[in-house]
Design an enzyme around this catalytic site. Sequence first.
Site, PDB file in Angstrom:
ATOM      1  N   THR A 178       5.949   3.497  -0.274  1.00  0.00           N
ATOM      2  CA  THR A 178       5.849   3.688   0.748  1.00  0.00           C
ATOM      3  C   THR A 178       4.220   2.635   0.871  1.00  0.00           C
ATOM      4  O   THR A 178       4.281   2.617   2.277  1.00  0.00           O
ATOM      5  CB  THR A 178       5.079   5.241   1.302  1.00  0.00           C
ATOM      6  OG1 THR A 178       3.720   6.209   0.876  1.00  0.00           O
ATOM      7  CG2 THR A 178       6.413   6.617   1.686  1.00  0.00           C
ATOM      8  N   LYS A 179       3.990   2.494   0.150  1.00  0.00           N
ATOM      9  CA  LYS A 179       3.082   1.197   0.704  1.00  0.00           C
ATOM     10  C   LYS A 179       3.719   0.052   0.636  1.00  0.00           C
ATOM     11  O   LYS A 179       5.197  -0.171   0.723  1.00  0.00           O
ATOM     12  CB  LYS A 179       2.481   1.010  -1.218  1.00  0.00           C
ATOM     13  CG  LYS A 179       1.199   2.656  -1.524  1.00  0.00           C
ATOM     14  CD  LYS A 179       0.853   2.802  -0.701  1.00  0.00           C
ATOM     15  CE  LYS A 179      -0.611   3.903  -1.278  1.00  0.00           C
ATOM     16  NZ  LYS A 179       0.465   4.436  -1.710  1.00  0.00           N
TER      17      LYS A 179
END
Length: 371
Positions: A185-186
């Site tokens: 999700t980064k």
Amino acid sequence: MPVPLLDLTRQHTPLEDEFKAVFERVFKSNAFVLGPDVKALEEEIASYCDCSHAVGLSSGTDALLVALMALGIGPGDEVLCPSFTFFGTAGSIARLGAVPVWVDVLPDTFNIDLADAIDKVTDKTKAIMPVHLYGQSAEMECVQAFARKFGVKIIEDVAQAIGATYGGRKVGSFGDFGALSFYPTKNLGGFGDGGMLVTNDAELAEKAVWLRNHGMNPKYYHKYIGGNFRLDSLQAALLRVKLPHLESYHTARRANAEAYTERLAGHSGVLCPRIIPKAQSVWNQYTLRILDGKRDAFREFLSDRGIGNDIYYPLGLHDQECFQGIGRGGESLTVTPMLAKEVVSIPCFPEMTVDEREEVLKAVWDFGYAK
């Protein structure tokens, strides 16, 4: 119109052929742990982050852990860190027998409050761990001045902020170490766990290299008690495909964030995040404060319309059960408990369409706060 909080399929599909090609290359190489792709990614990330050295690691949390180990932080040492952050920040401190000292954050930027940190320094304080939360840099000139005054080390938690800048300089390059995360999700997300340390100190980089592989150098000779913190070759190879696109991802996130900030400026029940002078955020999350105790109702309203949202974070770390009796300083925090009841993050991912962004904005206004 449903709007997801994040849709990685839209990011990955255009690169699918490249991903398949590097998978086949690594598959045929039989170099699955560390190896040439890890070394190449380290060089590319070091350059991108304005640093001389980078060390590939198994996760962002392990990057923080290895940084603390390399700096000799151990039992009884105190490390200043915000309570309003992800568990890994303080968890890495506690795992070494050190003491997380809970510091409050600023209500409009969500980053560490150095005035509160000053009040909590003791002769046991060995380091400060500012978190560049949601993608915006902490005030790193002030953090550096703080570290010089009190003789402490700086470990930057850059998990959510790769590419963010302060004064035109990339975060991660200000401290003794910067710890990156490549969790999916980064902004630069991999296909599983992965992390990296960046530094401008050659000796610290070398020590981190040893520590990630059981403190071993050369093979079967152990100078330190390290761990298995190695980065897989496949993760590095896949991340190398995405890295050239990272700035375009940042640009798209900024466009979404700027539209939110401009269009929600007159909203009486919503507070948008403030960007500090000299900083440029990469907007891993766009996080609102919902006032008057209406956060949960607001989330339910968005969810009923199919609009993705989440709370980062619903409880300060000082209130987590596992930290009771371990950290200190939590009793003085005022902003952290308030934010835990007010924050909610809304979609800001780079592939979001203008129509989707308009749908989110309409829903925020339709909730009923308009003047």
